[in-house]
Design an enzyme around this catalytic site. Structure first.
Site, PDB file in Angstrom:
ATOM      1  N   GLU A   1       0.851  -1.178   0.000  1.00 24.46           N
ATOM      2  CA  GLU A   1       0.000   0.000   0.000  1.00 24.46           C
ATOM      3  C   GLU A   1       0.895   1.239   0.000  1.00 24.46           C
ATOM      4  O   GLU A   1       1.800   1.360   0.829  1.00 24.46           O
ATOM      5  CB  GLU A   1      -0.913   0.028   1.229  1.00 24.46           C
ATOM      6  CG  GLU A   1      -2.031  -0.998   1.174  1.00 24.46           C
ATOM      7  CD  GLU A   1      -3.003  -0.855   2.329  1.00 24.46           C
ATOM      8  OE1 GLU A   1      -2.784   0.001   3.217  1.00 24.46           O
ATOM      9  OE2 GLU A   1      -3.987  -1.605   2.356  1.00 24.46           O
TER      10      GLU A   1
ATOM     11  N   ASP B   1      -5.412   8.960   9.851  1.00 21.44           N
ATOM     12  CA  ASP B   1      -4.022   8.658  10.184  1.00 21.44           C
ATOM     13  C   ASP B   1      -3.607   9.269  11.503  1.00 21.44           C
ATOM     14  O   ASP B   1      -3.943  10.421  11.812  1.00 21.44           O
ATOM     15  CB  ASP B   1      -3.095   9.152   9.070  1.00 21.44           C
ATOM     16  CG  ASP B   1      -3.326   8.409   7.767  1.00 21.44           C
ATOM     17  OD1 ASP B   1      -3.500   7.185   7.826  1.00 21.44           O
ATOM     18  OD2 ASP B   1      -3.360   9.053   6.703  1.00 21.44           O
TER      19      ASP B   1
ATOM     20  N   TYR C   1     -10.260  -4.331   3.900  1.00 20.71           N
ATOM     21  CA  TYR C   1      -9.321  -3.842   4.906  1.00 20.71           C
ATOM     22  C   TYR C   1     -10.100  -3.697   6.210  1.00 20.71           C
ATOM     23  O   TYR C   1     -10.944  -2.815   6.347  1.00 20.71           O
ATOM     24  CB  TYR C   1      -8.761  -2.496   4.452  1.00 20.71           C
ATOM     25  CG  TYR C   1      -7.632  -1.919   5.283  1.00 20.71           C
ATOM     26  CD1 TYR C   1      -7.655  -1.920   6.677  1.00 20.71           C
ATOM     27  CD2 TYR C   1      -6.537  -1.322   4.660  1.00 20.71           C
ATOM     28  CE1 TYR C   1      -6.619  -1.371   7.424  1.00 20.71           C
ATOM     29  CE2 TYR C   1      -5.493  -0.764   5.395  1.00 20.71           C
ATOM     30  CZ  TYR C   1      -5.543  -0.795   6.772  1.00 20.71           C
ATOM     31  OH  TYR C   1      -4.528  -0.244   7.510  1.00 20.71           O
TER      32      TYR C   1
END
Length: 273
Positions: free
Chosen positions: A49, A60, A175
Site C-alpha cells: 500500500e 491517520d 481492509y
C-alpha cells in the site's frame, strides 16, 4: 483477474498469509520511494500500500500524518506519487500496488484522468478513505473496467447497512480496521479481531486483511491466525521520522535497514503459522 486477486489465489494455494506494508510516497524525499518498494518486495512483501500525501488525513495517526507532511514539504504531488509506481513497474510487473489516500486530490485531477494515470502506471487497487461506499458505484465500475480493485475499510463500529454496501462494492480484499482509533494506535484485542474477521468471512468470499495496531511479529502472528493478511504502516514509517529531506545517504540507508529488519520479523512470524 487483477494482480491482487491472482496474488491471493497463489497465497491461498501455498497456505500463506499476505504481508502488506504501507509506505508514504515521497517520504522522506521523492528519490527514496522506488528503491524502497523494491526492497520491501525483497524482504517479503506480497503487495504494497502506497500512501498519497495529503494535508488533512483524517484516518491517520501522528506517525503517518507527519510522513505525509514530510512528503508534501519535499514537493511530492499525487501525480508524482503515481509516477513512482510507473518507475517501479519498469522492473516489477507482478507485485500488486494499492494507492491509499483521500478524495480531494482525486477530485482536483478528475476521476477519469486519475484512473487513466493509475492504469498507465500499473496501479492495482485504490483505497479512498473518505469515499462512502453508498456513493462509490460509478467509481467502482470505472476501476473495474480498467482491471483495478476498489478497497474499502470495515471497522468494529461499522453499521450493518454500510457493511452491506462495502460488501457490494469492494474488490480485491477488505481492509479491516482492528481497533477504534487512528493508524498507529496501541491497543489491539486479537480475540475480538478474530471474532470480527470470522463474522465478515461469513458474509463474503473476499480475503480479509487486518491493519491498525500491528506492531511486531507476535501481533502479526496472532492476527494472522484469523485474517488472510496483515497490513503494517506506522511501525515501518516511523523510522523516517527524524530523517530530513536532504539527509545524506547513510542516514536514509540506516532507516531503511530498520524497516527491512521489521519486515523480516513480520515475514518470519507469518510464515510460522
Amino acid at each position: 483477474m487483477t494482480r491482487i486477486e491472482t496474488t491471493f489465489n497463489t497465497l491461498k494455494s501455498q497456505n500463506k498469509k499476505a504481508l502488506i506494508p504501507y509506505v508514504m510516497a515521497g517520504d522522506p524525499n521523492p528519490t527514496v520511494t522506488v528503491d524502497l518498494l523494491h526492497e520491501l518486495v525483497a524482504h517479503g512483501a506480497d503487495m504494497i500500500e502506497v500512501g498519497l500525501p495529503f494535508s488533512d488525513p483524517m484516518a491517520d495517526g501522528p506517525t503517518i500524518s507527519l510522513a505525509g507532511e514530510r512528503a508534501l514539504a519535499a514537493g511530492t504531488s499525487t501525480r508524482q506519487a503515481i509516477e513512482m509506481i510507473k518507475a517501479f513497474r519498469q522492473q516489477d510487473t507482478q507485485t500488486p500496488i494499492i494507492l491509499m489516500g483521500y478524495l480531494n486530490p482525486v477530485e482536483i485531477i478528475g476521476y477519469d484522468h486519475f484512473i487513466s494515470l493509475c492504469e498507465t502506471a500499473g496501479v492495482d487497487g485504490i483505497l479512498m478513505v473518505d469515499l462512502p461506499p453508498a456513493e462509490a458505484g460509478t467509481f467502482t465500475q470505472r476501476l473495474a473496467d480498467h482491471a483495478m480493485n476498489e478497497i474499502f475499510l470495515l471497522s468494529p463500529t461499522t453499521l450493518p447497512e454500510r457493511r452491506r454496501q462495502v460488501m457490494r462494492h469492494c474488490g480485491g480484499y477488505i481492509y479491516y480496521v482492528s481497533l477504534k482509533g487512528v493508524t498507529g494506535s496501541a491497543s489491539l484485542d486479537t480475540a475480538d479481531v478474530g471474532k470480527q474477521v470470522q463474522a465478515i468471512k461469513s458474509e463474503t468470499n473476499l480475503p480479509i486483511c487486518v491493519g491498525f495496531g500491528i506492531r511486531d511479529g507476535a501481533s502479526a502472528k496472532a492476527v494472522g491466525q484469523y485474517a488472510d493478511g496483515v497490513i503494517v504502516g506506522s511501525e515501518l514509517v516511523k523510522h523516517f521520522t527524524d530523517i530530513a529531506a536532504d539527509a545524506d545517504g547513510s542516514q536514509i540507508d540506516a532507516a531503511k535497514a530498520k524497516i527491512m529488519a521489521k519486515m523480516d520479523e513480520l515475514r518470519t512470524a507469518l510464515d510460522s503459522l
